[in-house]
Design a protein around this motif. Structure first.
Motif, PDB file in Angstrom:
ATOM      1  N   CYS A  25       0.838  -1.217   0.000  1.00 39.73           N
ATOM      2  CA  CYS A  25       0.000   0.000   0.000  1.00 39.73           C
ATOM      3  C   CYS A  25       0.865   1.256   0.000  1.00 39.73           C
ATOM      4  O   CYS A  25       0.579   2.218  -0.725  1.00 39.73           O
ATOM      5  CB  CYS A  25      -0.929   0.014   1.205  1.00 39.73           C
ATOM      6  SG  CYS A  25      -2.277  -1.156   1.069  1.00 39.73           S
ATOM      7  N   SER A  29       1.123   4.062  -2.980  1.00 39.73           N
ATOM      8  CA  SER A  29       0.806   5.477  -2.752  1.00 39.73           C
ATOM      9  C   SER A  29       1.896   6.411  -3.258  1.00 39.73           C
ATOM     10  O   SER A  29       1.657   7.600  -3.436  1.00 39.73           O
ATOM     11  CB  SER A  29       0.552   5.724  -1.274  1.00 39.73           C
ATOM     12  OG  SER A  29       1.742   5.601  -0.543  1.00 39.73           O
ATOM     13  N   ASN A  35      -3.785   7.553  -6.203  1.00 41.78           N
ATOM     14  CA  ASN A  35      -3.675   6.425  -5.280  1.00 41.78           C
ATOM     15  C   ASN A  35      -3.575   6.921  -3.844  1.00 41.78           C
ATOM     16  O   ASN A  35      -4.200   6.374  -2.941  1.00 41.78           O
ATOM     17  CB  ASN A  35      -2.450   5.570  -5.613  1.00 41.78           C
ATOM     18  CG  ASN A  35      -2.595   4.834  -6.915  1.00 41.78           C
ATOM     19  OD1 ASN A  35      -3.690   4.681  -7.431  1.00 41.78           O
ATOM     20  ND2 ASN A  35      -1.491   4.388  -7.471  1.00 41.78           N
ATOM     21  N   LYS A  36      -2.785   7.950  -3.639  1.00 36.91           N
ATOM     22  CA  LYS A  36      -2.623   8.508  -2.307  1.00 36.91           C
ATOM     23  C   LYS A  36      -3.928   9.140  -1.818  1.00 36.91           C
ATOM     24  O   LYS A  36      -4.310   8.992  -0.661  1.00 36.91           O
ATOM     25  CB  LYS A  36      -1.508   9.559  -2.300  1.00 36.91           C
ATOM     26  CG  LYS A  36      -1.086   9.970  -0.908  1.00 36.91           C
ATOM     27  CD  LYS A  36      -0.001  11.015  -0.930  1.00 36.91           C
ATOM     28  CE  LYS A  36       1.246  10.469  -1.552  1.00 36.91           C
ATOM     29  NZ  LYS A  36       2.372  11.400  -1.518  1.00 36.91           N
ATOM     30  N   LEU A  39      -6.301   6.288  -0.831  1.00 41.88           N
ATOM     31  CA  LEU A  39      -5.916   5.720   0.465  1.00 41.88           C
ATOM     32  C   LEU A  39      -6.270   6.675   1.600  1.00 41.88           C
ATOM     33  O   LEU A  39      -6.722   6.245   2.663  1.00 41.88           O
ATOM     34  CB  LEU A  39      -4.417   5.407   0.485  1.00 41.88           C
ATOM     35  CG  LEU A  39      -3.998   4.121  -0.205  1.00 41.88           C
ATOM     36  CD1 LEU A  39      -2.483   4.019  -0.286  1.00 41.88           C
ATOM     37  CD2 LEU A  39      -4.572   2.911   0.502  1.00 41.88           C
TER      38      LEU A  39
END
Length: 158
Positions: A25, A29, A35-36, A39
């Protein structure tokens, strides 16, 4: 390089240890801002959807205040960018109420925008397209919510 299917990824993730999942993960990120952001939503904001909606609305307000109003060309570009941002945040949530709330807010801001969008066909088309999209999405909700959102939707027509 060919990407693996979601099923293959899922089975591989089931075989990973807890520490390996954390490392995956964190590594994921680092590569893309989206993606960050996803999350961040999943870890910190998914528990309080109302606060998430307020944060997105505040960001939309900021973006509307910095629109260059010297020509409709710049207004159109900025409005499209704001709509892209809203749709990105909607994808993170996957909640139909959140989606409708944010799109209603966008249409309200667009309707109240100065200079008026009624004199520009592209901006009116964006507004009308989003209203049509909201109508479709409202039909998927519970009857009580449908009634409330339809009342809000009535105020968005010119």
């Amino acid at each position: 390089m060919k990407s693996a299917t979601v099923k293959e990824i899922k089975t591989e993730l089931n075989e990973c240890s807890h520490q390996d999942l954390i490392e995956l993960c964190l590594r994921l990120s680092r590569f893309k801002k989206e993606n960050k952001e996803l999350l961040t939503y999943l870890l910190f904001e998914s528990g309080n959807e109302d606060q998430y909606i307020e944060n997105v609305k505040n960001e939309v307000d900021e973006q509307f205040t910095i629109i260059n109003i010297t020509s409709y060309y710049f207004i159109k570009k900025s409005v499209r960018k704001i709509l892209r941002t809203i749709k990105k945040y909607i994808r993170y949530s996957k909640n139909k109420e959140t989606e409708i709330e944010l799109l209603l807010y966008f249409c309200k801001k667009l309707k109240d925008f100065e200079p008026s969008i009624t004199s520009n066909s592209v901006l009116m088309n964006i507004h009308n397209r989003e209203i049509a999209s909201i109508k479709k999405k409202i039909t998927l909700l519970h009857e009580d919510l449908q009634y409330d959102y339809k009342l809000e939707l009535q105020n968005l027509y010119f």
